[in-house]
Design a protein around this motif. Structure first.
Motif, PDB file in Angstrom:
ATOM      1  N   LEU A  61      39.713  30.731  50.184  1.00  0.00           N
ATOM      2  CA  LEU A  61      39.265  32.124  50.272  1.00  0.00           C
ATOM      3  C   LEU A  61      38.788  32.578  48.893  1.00  0.00           C
ATOM      4  N   ASP A  62      37.853  33.527  48.886  1.00  0.00           N
ATOM      5  CA  ASP A  62      37.449  34.130  47.617  1.00  0.00           C
ATOM      6  C   ASP A  62      37.347  35.629  47.844  1.00  0.00           C
ATOM      7  N   SER A  63      38.441  36.329  47.610  1.00  0.00           N
ATOM      8  CA  SER A  63      38.464  37.771  47.889  1.00  0.00           C
ATOM      9  C   SER A  63      38.130  38.542  46.607  1.00  0.00           C
ATOM     10  N   SER A  64      37.887  39.836  46.753  1.00  0.00           N
ATOM     11  CA  SER A  64      37.406  40.589  45.590  1.00  0.00           C
ATOM     12  C   SER A  64      38.548  40.986  44.644  1.00  0.00           C
ATOM     13  N   ILE A  65      38.169  41.257  43.417  1.00  0.00           N
ATOM     14  CA  ILE A  65      39.141  41.652  42.391  1.00  0.00           C
ATOM     15  C   ILE A  65      39.579  43.098  42.615  1.00  0.00           C
ATOM     16  N   LEU A  66      38.609  43.940  42.977  1.00  0.00           N
ATOM     17  CA  LEU A  66      38.922  45.350  43.234  1.00  0.00           C
ATOM     18  C   LEU A  66      39.363  45.504  44.689  1.00  0.00           C
ATOM     19  N   GLU A 160      40.975  56.400  41.441  1.00  0.00           N
ATOM     20  CA  GLU A 160      41.639  55.393  40.602  1.00  0.00           C
ATOM     21  C   GLU A 160      41.584  54.040  41.281  1.00  0.00           C
ATOM     22  N   ILE A 161      41.364  53.021  40.493  1.00  0.00           N
ATOM     23  CA  ILE A 161      41.339  51.678  41.057  1.00  0.00           C
ATOM     24  C   ILE A 161      41.922  50.709  40.031  1.00  0.00           C
ATOM     25  N   PHE A 162      42.448  49.589  40.509  1.00  0.00           N
ATOM     26  CA  PHE A 162      43.165  48.662  39.618  1.00  0.00           C
ATOM     27  C   PHE A 162      42.527  47.282  39.642  1.00  0.00           C
ATOM     28  N   LEU A 163      42.531  46.637  38.487  1.00  0.00           N
ATOM     29  CA  LEU A 163      42.155  45.224  38.468  1.00  0.00           C
ATOM     30  C   LEU A 163      43.347  44.450  39.020  1.00  0.00           C
ATOM     31  N   ARG A 164      43.102  43.515  39.904  1.00  0.00           N
ATOM     32  CA  ARG A 164      44.244  42.850  40.560  1.00  0.00           C
ATOM     33  C   ARG A 164      45.110  42.097  39.538  1.00  0.00           C
ATOM     34  N   PRO A 165      46.442  42.247  39.665  1.00  0.00           N
ATOM     35  CA  PRO A 165      47.339  41.511  38.758  1.00  0.00           C
ATOM     36  C   PRO A 165      47.729  40.150  39.327  1.00  0.00           C
TER      37      PRO A 165
END
Ligand code: ATP
Length: 455
Positions: A61-66, A160-165
């Protein structure tokens, strides 16, 4: 081998440069140069080959960072993805309290201490600020590691949005999509490689702990009650992967999390540790995560995350076993493992990177013995071989120097073109590790090399 030596080596050879260097750098950021980026790619390929293509169980899978903010509420990251932060009143530098304690005494299980206990430990043991030497710690507070930004042109809390940890949540929220479109049956797994971001309080040790890094994660969905069997199965596969890439068994250790150290959702966690120059440290974690993530996403999204067993008609939320590997930490381990300095028979010294040929950035270096005479043939051979694997050409300085340069960056084979090549289409192939040379027909080179670089 010291860390400092490896950093210099990586910079000198084009494996890894300091980030933003011409502007004085940006702390703890690193850029992967021409060799480093090829090595990274080869590690990704090896992992995908082993855990996806050759696995009867897994898909990619290649899911998005946001991701939608609500995902981080459901996963617990918004509330609980925190590290214990303390500040030195003397110099205002900030530190992770658990790391300060473990630097002082590695045998303390700092993860299992409460914030009060961490604070008391710092004071009772008179652990001073590594920067200014004072003993003036503030009380410990929770510091959320997620990078926050805003989506779109307006900066307020609504966007607000986060870069995935971590990459894992992108897998959980696609569980139903994958189930539907691949028609897989439990047990099956989903693998993903991608960047993750954590606002680490104290990054360091070169690429070991950075704020931007890359993970190779797998979420393996299985029937409740079978998770311990699968845990053992994947732990074994992980260890074999490392050994097959050339990591020595004595450089690997396991650390099983005790009860106090386990995350609330986990019923078993083991870290695979590698012997870095500063000691054994986490390379790869495997956690049995029960059905925590899928249940929580079901609750927060309202979407059913259950699986209907087509044979028994049982409905359940699958349990999950998660091996999670840091690509950069593996790359670092591989560089440490492969770097060698050797004294040769004639008394000269060579640096050689004895990296697994599958991972080597270039498999063959094409060396025309005399540039003027043999260059056309070199170009022809480059065209021919580069269709099969990554090759490089080196035309300057003596052949001995060129061998040394290729040894230093880990190229497993040097192919030398001389007068005889022009007559009978044979070349010499020199082996990086044994330094032995064979004469071989050009027609056989591709199949010979392909056998040698197989993984
Ligand atoms: P640590 O205890 O070292 O902070 P962790 O237990 O928080 O690591 P996980 O959340 O289990 O790490 O992440 C899975 C893997 O991702 C780790 O085993 C590691 O290889 C990698 N990783 C985690 N944080 C970083 C980082 N800041 N830089 C580089 N790799 C990282």
């Amino acid at each position: 081998m010291t860390l400092e030596k490896l950093v210099n080596y990586a910079k000198l050879t084009g494996y890894i440069y300091q980030g933003s260097e011409i502007y004085g750098g940006l702390a703890n950021t690193w850029d992967y140069g021409p060799l480093g980026s090829l090595l990274k790619n080869n590690i990704r390929d090896a992992w995908i080959k082993r855990f996806v293509t050759e696995s009867p169980y897994n898909v990619l899978l290649d899911s998005s960072i946001l991701l939608n903010k609500r995902i981080w509420e459901a996963s617990g990251h918004l509330g609980g993805f925190v590290d214990p932060l303390t500040e030195c009143r003397g110099c205002q530098n900030r530190f992770r309290a658990d790391k300060l304690i473990n630097d002082f005494d590695p045998s303390v299980n700092a993860d299992s201490l409460s914030y009060e206990e961490l604070y008391d430990y710092l004071l009772n043991n008179k652990i001073k600020c590594p920067n200014c030497g004072k003993l003036e710690w503030t009380e410990i507070r929770r510091f959320n590691l997620m990078f926050k930004t805003h989506q779109g042109p307006i900066e307020d809390t609504s966007n607000e949005i986060f870069l995935r940890p971590e990459t894992a949540q992108g897998i959980f929220v696609n569980f139903k999509n994958i189930l539907r479109t691949t028609r897989r049956k439990i047990p099956f797994g989903v693998c993903q490689i991608g960047k993750a971001f954590r606002n680490e309080i104290t990054p360091g040790n070169f690429i070991f702990r950075t704020r931007e890094f890359e993970q190779m994660e797998q979420e393996f969905f299985c029937e409740p009650g079978t998770e311990m069997e699968w845990f053992d199965y994947w732990l074994n596969e992980m260890k074999n992967f490392l050994y097959d890439l050339g990591i020595k068994k004595e450089h690997i250790d396991l650390h099983e999390h005790g009860k106090e150290e386990l995350s609330h959702y986990s019923n078993k966690t083991i870290d695979i540790l590698y012997k870095y120059p500063w000691g054994f440290d986490e390379l790869w974690g495997i956690a049995s995560r029960t059905n925590f993530d899928l249940s929580s996403h079901q609750e927060h999204s309202g979407e059913a995350m259950e699986y209907l067993d087509p044979e028994t008609n049982d409905k359940y939320i699958p349990y999950v076993v998660e091996p999670s590997l840091g690509l950069n930490r593996l790359l670092l381990a591989i560089l440490f493992e492969s770097y060698a300095e050797e004294i040769l028979e004639e008394g000269t010294e060579r640096i050689v990177l004895k990296i697994h040929p599958y991972l080597a950035p270039h498999k063959v270096a094409i060396l025309p013995l005399i540039r003027k005479k043999h260059n056309d043939k070199a170009e022809e051979i480059f065209k021919q071989l580069s269709k099969h694997f990554s090759v490089t050409t080196d035309v300057t300085q003596t052949i001995g120097r060129r061998y040394r340069r290729q040894d230093q960056v880990g190229t497993p084979y040097c192919l030398t073109i001389d007068d005889q090549t022009l007559e009978d289409n044979t070349v010499t192939l020199r082996d990086r590790d044994t330094m032995e040379q064979i004469r071989i027909s050009l027609d056989e080179v591709v199949s010979y090399i392909n056998k040698k670089i197989a993984f």
